[in-house]
Motif scaffolding. Structure first.
Motif, PDB file in Angstrom:
ATOM      1  N   UNK A   1       0.838  -1.175   0.000  1.00 33.55           N
ATOM      2  CA  UNK A   1       0.000   0.000   0.000  1.00 33.55           C
ATOM      3  C   UNK A   1       0.889   1.246   0.000  1.00 33.55           C
ATOM      4  N   UNK A   2       0.529   2.222  -0.822  1.00 33.17           N
ATOM      5  CA  UNK A   2       1.289   3.453  -0.933  1.00 33.17           C
ATOM      6  C   UNK A   2       0.840   4.452   0.131  1.00 33.17           C
ATOM      7  N   UNK A   3       1.825   5.064   0.782  1.00 35.30           N
ATOM      8  CA  UNK A   3       1.554   6.081   1.791  1.00 35.30           C
ATOM      9  C   UNK A   3       1.139   7.378   1.103  1.00 35.30           C
ATOM     10  N   UNK A   4       0.267   8.135   1.736  1.00 34.10           N
ATOM     11  CA  UNK A   4      -0.238   9.390   1.176  1.00 34.10           C
ATOM     12  C   UNK A   4       0.874  10.422   1.057  1.00 34.10           C
ATOM     13  N   UNK A   5       1.085  10.936  -0.154  1.00 36.45           N
ATOM     14  CA  UNK A   5       2.059  11.992  -0.421  1.00 36.45           C
ATOM     15  C   UNK A   5       1.539  12.857  -1.558  1.00 36.45           C
ATOM     16  N   UNK A   6       1.533  14.153  -1.331  1.00 38.87           N
ATOM     17  CA  UNK A   6       1.145  15.114  -2.356  1.00 38.87           C
ATOM     18  C   UNK A   6       2.374  15.955  -2.704  1.00 38.87           C
ATOM     19  N   UNK A   7       2.632  16.134  -4.008  1.00 40.62           N
ATOM     20  CA  UNK A   7       3.771  16.917  -4.477  1.00 40.62           C
ATOM     21  C   UNK A   7       3.290  18.002  -5.425  1.00 40.62           C
ATOM     22  N   UNK A   8       3.752  19.224  -5.195  1.00 42.54           N
ATOM     23  CA  UNK A   8       3.401  20.356  -6.054  1.00 42.54           C
ATOM     24  C   UNK A   8       4.651  21.166  -6.347  1.00 42.54           C
ATOM     25  N   UNK A   9       4.763  21.622  -7.580  1.00 41.10           N
ATOM     26  CA  UNK A   9       5.884  22.458  -7.985  1.00 41.10           C
ATOM     27  C   UNK A   9       5.348  23.817  -8.401  1.00 41.10           C
ATOM     28  N   UNK A  10       6.051  24.866  -8.013  1.00 41.18           N
ATOM     29  CA  UNK A  10       5.656  26.220  -8.377  1.00 41.18           C
ATOM     30  C   UNK A  10       6.797  27.186  -8.155  1.00 41.18           C
ATOM     31  N   UNK A  11       6.591  28.411  -8.539  1.00 45.07           N
ATOM     32  CA  UNK A  11       7.588  29.471  -8.368  1.00 45.07           C
ATOM     33  C   UNK A  11       7.282  30.271  -7.119  1.00 45.07           C
ATOM     34  N   UNK A  12       8.325  30.582  -6.376  1.00 44.15           N
ATOM     35  CA  UNK A  12       8.217  31.443  -5.207  1.00 44.15           C
ATOM     36  C   UNK A  12       8.252  32.901  -5.665  1.00 44.15           C
ATOM     37  N   UNK A  13       7.881  33.851  -4.813  1.00 47.39           N
ATOM     38  CA  UNK A  13       7.913  35.266  -5.205  1.00 47.39           C
ATOM     39  C   UNK A  13       9.292  35.736  -5.692  1.00 47.39           C
ATOM     40  N   UNK A  14      10.358  35.120  -5.177  1.00 48.01           N
ATOM     41  CA  UNK A  14      11.711  35.509  -5.607  1.00 48.01           C
ATOM     42  C   UNK A  14      12.131  34.832  -6.916  1.00 48.01           C
ATOM     43  N   UNK A  15      11.241  34.033  -7.506  1.00 50.95           N
ATOM     44  CA  UNK A  15      11.520  33.367  -8.774  1.00 50.95           C
ATOM     45  C   UNK A  15      12.100  31.968  -8.638  1.00 50.95           C
ATOM     46  N   UNK A  16      12.471  31.577  -7.433  1.00 49.39           N
ATOM     47  CA  UNK A  16      13.033  30.243  -7.223  1.00 49.39           C
ATOM     48  C   UNK A  16      11.957  29.176  -7.411  1.00 49.39           C
ATOM     49  N   UNK A  17      12.351  28.055  -7.979  1.00 49.61           N
ATOM     50  CA  UNK A  17      11.439  26.920  -8.123  1.00 49.61           C
ATOM     51  C   UNK A  17      11.317  26.218  -6.776  1.00 49.61           C
ATOM     52  N   UNK A  18      10.111  25.832  -6.414  1.00 44.51           N
ATOM     53  CA  UNK A  18       9.873  25.144  -5.146  1.00 44.51           C
ATOM     54  C   UNK A  18       9.103  23.852  -5.393  1.00 44.51           C
ATOM     55  N   UNK A  19       9.544  22.809  -4.724  1.00 45.49           N
ATOM     56  CA  UNK A  19       8.830  21.534  -4.698  1.00 45.49           C
ATOM     57  C   UNK A  19       8.294  21.373  -3.284  1.00 45.49           C
ATOM     58  N   UNK A  20       6.975  21.323  -3.161  1.00 45.36           N
ATOM     59  CA  UNK A  20       6.339  21.205  -1.856  1.00 45.36           C
ATOM     60  C   UNK A  20       5.780  19.801  -1.690  1.00 45.36           C
ATOM     61  N   UNK A  21       6.150  19.173  -0.591  1.00 44.65           N
ATOM     62  CA  UNK A  21       5.667  17.830  -0.273  1.00 44.65           C
ATOM     63  C   UNK A  21       4.765  17.908   0.962  1.00 44.65           C
ATOM     64  N   UNK A  22       3.670  17.144   0.917  1.00 42.95           N
ATOM     65  CA  UNK A  22       2.745  17.073   2.043  1.00 42.95           C
ATOM     66  C   UNK A  22       2.420  15.607   2.288  1.00 42.95           C
ATOM     67  N   UNK A  23       2.595  15.158   3.530  1.00 38.82           N
ATOM     68  CA  UNK A  23       2.285  13.770   3.879  1.00 38.82           C
ATOM     69  C   UNK A  23       3.500  13.065   4.436  1.00 38.82           C
TER      70      UNK A  23
END
Length: 100
Positions: A1-23
Motif C-alpha cells: 500500500x502506498x503512503x499518502x504523499x502530495x507533491x506540487x511544484x511552483x515558483x516562489x515570489x523571488x523566482x526560485x522553483x519550489x517543490x512542496x511535499x505534504x504527507x
C-alpha cells in the motif's frame, strides 16, 4: 500500500522553483518523490530548488537518499518534526536547512 504523499511544484515570489511535499515519504512512494525532485532540479538550473518539507510528517531512509543525491542543488525548508532528522542524517551539514 502506498503512503499518502502530495507533491506540487511552483515558483516562489523571488523566482526560485519550489517543490512542496505534504504527507509522508517512505519506500512506498520514494521513487515518485525522487522523480519529482530530479525534474525540479533539472528545471531550476542553475539556481537551487527550494524543497518545502514543512508539511511532511515522516521521511525514511529512501526519502533521505533522494535528497542526498541532489544535496548541492537544493535548499530545504523543514518543520519542527523533520528538522532533527535532517540534522542527524547529516543533510543539515551539507546543504541549507531552514526551519519554519
Amino acid at each position: 500500500m502506498t503512503t499518502q504523499l502530495s507533491l506540487n511544484t511552483g515558483r516562489r515570489p523571488d523566482g526560485a522553483l519550489a517543490l512542496t511535499a505534504v504527507g509522508e515519504i517512505d519506500m512506498s512512494n520514494a521513487a515518485v518523490f525522487a522523480e519529482a525532485l530530479a525534474e525540479a532540479v533539472a528545471q531550476s538550473e542553475p539556481r537551487p530548488v527550494v524543497i518545502d518539507l514543512t508539511e511532511v510528517e515522516y521521511i525514511d531512509s529512501a526519502g533521505l537518499a533522494s535528497l542526498f543525491q541532489h544535496v548541492e542543488r537544493i535548499h530545504l525548508l523543514a518543520g519542527p518534526l523533520l528538522a532533527p532528522v535532517l540534522t542527524i542524517s547529516g543533510l543539515a551539514g551539507l546543504t541549507t536547512v531552514d526551519g519554519s
